[in-house]
Design a protein around this motif. Structure first.
Motif, mmCIF file in Angstrom:
data_model
loop_
_atom_site.group_PDB
_atom_site.id
_atom_site.type_symbol
_atom_site.label_atom_id
_atom_site.label_comp_id
_atom_site.label_asym_id
_atom_site.label_seq_id
_atom_site.Cartn_x
_atom_site.Cartn_y
_atom_site.Cartn_z
ATOM 1 N N LEU A 66 13.830 -67.866 30.494
ATOM 2 C CA LEU A 66 15.118 -67.931 29.805
ATOM 3 C C LEU A 66 15.230 -69.199 28.965
ATOM 4 N N ARG A 67 15.874 -69.055 27.807
ATOM 5 C CA ARG A 67 16.151 -70.175 26.919
ATOM 6 C C ARG A 67 17.617 -70.125 26.527
ATOM 7 N N PRO A 68 18.286 -71.270 26.348
ATOM 8 C CA PRO A 68 19.659 -71.229 25.829
ATOM 9 C C PRO A 68 19.713 -70.419 24.540
ATOM 10 N N ALA A 69 20.669 -69.520 24.446
ATOM 11 C CA ALA A 69 20.737 -68.586 23.315
ATOM 12 C C ALA A 69 20.940 -69.329 21.999
ATOM 13 N N GLU A 70 20.170 -68.930 20.989
ATOM 14 C CA GLU A 70 20.321 -69.523 19.663
ATOM 15 C C GLU A 70 21.596 -69.028 18.973
ATOM 16 N N TYR A 84 21.768 -66.705 27.503
ATOM 17 C CA TYR A 84 20.345 -67.012 27.463
ATOM 18 C C TYR A 84 19.594 -65.937 26.691
ATOM 19 N N ASP A 85 18.602 -66.394 25.921
ATOM 20 C CA ASP A 85 17.621 -65.477 25.344
ATOM 21 C C ASP A 85 16.465 -65.363 26.331
ATOM 22 N N GLU A 94 17.532 -61.433 22.563
ATOM 23 C CA GLU A 94 18.668 -62.328 22.420
ATOM 24 C C GLU A 94 19.793 -61.963 23.375
ATOM 25 N N ASN A 95 20.436 -62.970 23.922
ATOM 26 C CA ASN A 95 21.602 -62.791 24.788
ATOM 27 C C ASN A 95 21.338 -61.795 25.924
ATOM 28 N N ALA A 96 20.169 -61.903 26.504
ATOM 29 C CA ALA A 96 19.784 -60.984 27.573
ATOM 30 C C ALA A 96 20.468 -61.319 28.886
ATOM 31 N N ALA A 97 20.947 -62.545 29.036
ATOM 32 C CA ALA A 97 21.535 -62.981 30.307
ATOM 33 C C ALA A 97 22.682 -63.939 30.028
ATOM 34 N N TRP A 98 23.535 -64.097 31.037
ATOM 35 C CA TRP A 98 24.676 -64.999 30.879
ATOM 36 C C TRP A 98 25.169 -65.451 32.248
ATOM 37 N N THR A 99 26.014 -66.468 32.228
ATOM 38 C CA THR A 99 26.674 -66.921 33.445
ATOM 39 C C THR A 99 28.177 -66.748 33.287
ATOM 40 N N PHE A 100 28.863 -66.629 34.419
ATOM 41 C CA PHE A 100 30.320 -66.590 34.437
ATOM 42 C C PHE A 100 30.848 -67.970 34.792
ATOM 43 N N SER A 119 20.182 -53.695 24.584
ATOM 44 C CA SER A 119 19.190 -54.762 24.736
ATOM 45 C C SER A 119 19.229 -55.212 26.188
ATOM 46 N N GLY A 120 18.273 -56.074 26.545
ATOM 47 C CA GLY A 120 18.237 -56.553 27.924
ATOM 48 C C GLY A 120 17.045 -56.004 28.675
#
Length: 267
Positions: A66-70, A84-85, A94-100, A119-120
């Motif tokens: 994972l990388r911080p999303a551009e 996160y990408d 892109e934007n495959a993951a996230w946090t709440f 996507s994902g």
């Protein structure tokens, strides 16, 4: 603590999220790469979404991928703070993951499912069963029950189905769907389309359009050729959107329901 070992333990965050622990072993893959392998997933319900997603402890996620999303998304998830990408198999999602932002979920990461978001991660498993579209809601039931009730269906005054051997499908939060044997449907009045949908409870559906006159929504009729085992009785049978046709049950005309599908049913 729950009063009983199997009692549901749903919790609420100040942001309006609902969540509860799941005892299922969940894995998510991108191609052949396992990105998530979790025995401690959480089911999370967002206020404006009707189905849950999974959030996983960071230690059960390949965070090295994972990388911080551009180009982080905004507005898709409840107060999500970090996107996160995903870099896997030589590709970038892109934007495959996230946090709440909720404190209860601070150490967990949620993922998009390909067949739901476009996507994902593209393969998900609960135990050894592959699950599609989104996680199954443990508070939701889907029951397919053979019946001898008299079901008649009309479109614009034309009878298109008449049966005494339907299968009634009861699904929490939705109107009863009436599945009719093909021999009892005027299938000659419909044309097959290339549209299909997936459901984690029922499987993959194929669709037909009404070929007669009138403002009838596209893909008004559907069938599951190979339904999932839990709803095996609907195999090969045909069902209509109650929201857009006239149904009589044992001679009583049923009102057309308003459901989450209503807005999308357009000619």
């Amino acid at each position: 603590m729950p009063l009983f070992p199997n009692e549901r333990n749903v919790r609420t965050t100040p942001e309006g999220l609902l969540w509860e622990p799941s005892e299922r072993w969940v894995r998510g893959r991108k191609g052949d790469i396992t990105v998530v392998d979790s025995r401690h997933p959480l089911l999370v319900w967002e206020p404006d979404l009707p189905v849950p997603c999974y959030a996983f402890p960071r230690e059960e996620v390949r965070t090295d991928l994972l990388r911080p999303a551009e180009n982080p998304q905004t507005g898709r998830h409840t107060g999500s703070q970090i996107f996160y990408d995903l870099e896997a198999g030589g590709g970038l999602v892109e934007n495959a993951a996230w946090t709440f932002p909720a404190a209860d979920l601070a150490d967990h990461i949620a993922f998009a499912w390909f067949l739901r978001w476009g996507s994902g991660l593209d393969h998900w498993y609960e135990e050894e069963e592959e699950i599609f579209i989104h996680p199954r809601d443990p508070h939701k039931r889907v029951d397919a029950m053979p019946s001898s009730r008299h079901v008649q269906i009309e479109i614009g005054g034309t009878f298109v189905a008449d049966t005494h051997r339907p299968v009634l499908l009861f699904e929490t939060g939705l109107p009863t769907r009436y599945y009719v044997p093909r021999e009892d449907v005027r299938l000659d009045l419909f044309e097959a389309t290339d549209h299909s949908t997936g459901c984690p409870y029922k499987g993959t559906a194929q669709y037909w359009n009404w070929s007669g006159e009138g403002d009838v929504p596209h893909n008004i009729l559907w069938s599951y050729a190979e339904p999932l085992p839990a709803v095996a009785p609907v195999k090969g049978l045909l069902a209509f959107y109650n929201e857009a046709v006239d149904i009589a049950l044992d001679g009583e005309r049923l009102p057309r329901p308003v459901t989450p599908f209503t807005a999308s049913l357009k000619p």
